[in-house]
Design an enzyme around this catalytic site. Structure first.
Site, mmCIF file in Angstrom:
data_model
loop_
_atom_site.group_PDB
_atom_site.id
_atom_site.type_symbol
_atom_site.label_atom_id
_atom_site.label_comp_id
_atom_site.label_asym_id
_atom_site.label_seq_id
_atom_site.Cartn_x
_atom_site.Cartn_y
_atom_site.Cartn_z
ATOM 1 N N GLN A 1 0.832 -1.201 0.096
ATOM 2 C CA GLN A 1 -0.085 0.004 -0.054
ATOM 3 C C GLN A 1 0.940 1.290 0.076
ATOM 4 O O GLN A 1 1.913 1.322 0.794
ATOM 5 C CB GLN A 1 -0.877 0.080 1.349
ATOM 6 C CG GLN A 1 -2.048 1.137 1.198
ATOM 7 C CD GLN A 1 -1.700 2.465 1.645
ATOM 8 O OE1 GLN A 1 -0.836 2.548 2.434
ATOM 9 N NE2 GLN A 1 -2.554 3.296 1.346
ATOM 10 N N ASP B 1 -9.555 7.700 -3.910
ATOM 11 C CA ASP B 1 -8.103 8.139 -3.677
ATOM 12 C C ASP B 1 -7.411 9.368 -4.561
ATOM 13 O O ASP B 1 -7.355 9.161 -5.778
ATOM 14 C CB ASP B 1 -7.164 6.984 -3.783
ATOM 15 C CG ASP B 1 -5.729 7.625 -3.172
ATOM 16 O OD1 ASP B 1 -5.481 8.613 -2.922
ATOM 17 O OD2 ASP B 1 -4.789 6.562 -3.207
ATOM 18 N N GLY C 1 -11.491 5.647 0.042
ATOM 19 C CA GLY C 1 -10.216 6.573 -0.187
ATOM 20 C C GLY C 1 -9.083 5.835 -0.216
ATOM 21 O O GLY C 1 -8.798 4.681 -0.485
ATOM 22 N N HIS C 2 -7.903 6.480 0.115
ATOM 23 C CA HIS C 2 -6.299 5.988 0.072
ATOM 24 C C HIS C 2 -6.271 4.925 0.861
ATOM 25 O O HIS C 2 -5.822 4.083 0.788
ATOM 26 C CB HIS C 2 -5.846 7.299 0.311
ATOM 27 C CG HIS C 2 -4.362 7.011 0.371
ATOM 28 N ND1 HIS C 2 -3.319 6.875 -0.864
ATOM 29 C CD2 HIS C 2 -3.290 7.037 1.020
ATOM 30 C CE1 HIS C 2 -2.306 6.726 -0.521
ATOM 31 N NE2 HIS C 2 -2.108 6.756 0.546
ATOM 32 N N PHE C 3 -6.697 5.251 2.164
ATOM 33 C CA PHE C 3 -6.681 4.222 3.334
ATOM 34 C C PHE C 3 -8.084 3.143 3.154
ATOM 35 O O PHE C 3 -8.545 3.353 4.074
ATOM 36 C CB PHE C 3 -6.309 4.799 4.399
ATOM 37 C CG PHE C 3 -4.914 5.287 4.714
ATOM 38 C CD1 PHE C 3 -3.793 4.367 4.862
ATOM 39 C CD2 PHE C 3 -4.601 6.681 4.717
ATOM 40 C CE1 PHE C 3 -2.486 5.000 5.013
ATOM 41 C CE2 PHE C 3 -3.430 6.917 4.937
ATOM 42 C CZ PHE C 3 -2.373 6.252 4.989
#
Length: 315
Positions: free
Chosen positions: A131, A265, A291-293
């Site tokens: 990640q 993201d 989203g990103h996480f």
């Protein structure tokens, strides 16, 4: 009979027959997780571990500015069947953070240290879960040691230029002249930037604990962190330069690949997740409403996809 039931019975509000049928106590989700720190070439590297050591291993490499802590919710869902190792890179989490004068903070070096940790632990065959920053670190390890990689699980671990969001235009200015663009780095490590890295684009921001960005900003505010993170942000340009080599590796090796991409993201866009299909036509790609996480709000779905994907690989 428990005292609270005796009291209720005496007051005429309950009887033993009406007592609730409480389920047996479930084991703690963290009972199989252990925490370690060992010396790797003079740097103390922290890692968390879970699951049976004779099971297939998954190495989980975290993003910026997080640590192996980002996998806390995923560990209990995978540990019953898989051996999990999640390290903190030098300069991150609970690993040592020597100053840049003592440790060269480049992605090449972080990959070397992470690989040295795995070798020290005698882990020579694994699935890699990558990640964000874990992408360029893991891809470097995979290119050097392809025989060790059983499969890839990619969560917003970019390897294609079309996956770079709008923010990278300003970061490119920082790469050209860091001293002339201090505002780029300041925004990158600011409290608001740290918060938005989690919730930006999410359709369910209420699912994100504020502790995430509060703790990460506190980490970024530690003495010495500015120098470390500035060095890595500057070196990130080498990752984009490496995209063609990594793409060639994908085409040649065709590793089994699961992609669980947070499609909202703003840093690594949905196009970056879809782009893997060019070089890995058999990749199992899932664009998630996150989203990103993505683990912060889609951990159960991601765990289910992982278990199904790895089940097809066979043990």
């Amino acid at each position: 009979m428990p005292s609270y039931l005796l009291l209720a019975f005496a007051m005429g509000v309950a009887t033993p027959a009406a007592a609730p049928d409480f389920p047996a106590t479930l084991p703690s989700s963290s009972t199989s997780i252990t925490y370690h720190k060992i010396d790797v070439d003079g740097v103390g590297m922290f890692y968390r571990e879970a699951g049976p050591k004779d099971a297939p291993t998954i190495v989980l490499l975290h993003g910026f500015p997080s640590s192996s802590r980002m996998f806390d919710t995923l560990f209990p869902l995978l540990a019953p069947k898989y051996h999990l190792i999640a390290p903190d890179y030098p300069g991150f989490g609970n690993s040592d953070a020597p100053p840049p004068s003592q440790y060269t903070y480049t992605f090449d070096h972080l990959a070397e240290s992470t690989n040295a940790l795995l070798e020290k632990l005698k882990i020579d065959r694994y699935v890699m879960y990558l990640q964000d920053y874990g992408g360029p670190i893991g891809y470097r390890i995979a290119v050097k040691h392809p025989e060790r990689v059983r499969a890839l699980i990619l969560q917003n671990a970019n390897a294609y230029k079309e996956g770079l969001g709008a923010k990278w235009v300003n970061i490119a200015k920082f790469w050209e002249n860091p001293d002339a663009h201090p505002e780029v780095f300041e925004a990158f490590t600011s409290f608001e930037g740290t918060k938005q890295r989690h919730i930006a684009g999410s359709t369910h921001p209420e699912r994100y604990s504020p502790d995430l960005w509060v703790d990460e900003y506190a980490f970024l505010s530690r003495p010495g962190q500015a120098e470390i993170q500035k060095a890595l942000l500057y070196d990130y340009r080498t990752n984009i330069a490496s995209y063609p080599a990594w793409q060639a590796w994908f085409r040649e090796k065709q590793p089994p690949t699961l992609i669980v991409w947070g499609s909202h993201d703003p840093s690594f866009t949905a196009a970056g997740g879809d782009a893997f299909r060019r070089d890995l036509p058999k990749a199992d790609i899932h664009q998630l409403n996150a989203g990103h996480f993505a683990l912060d709000e889609k951990v159960d779905e991601i765990a289910s996809l992982i278990l199904r994907f790895l089940g097809r690989l066979g043990d």
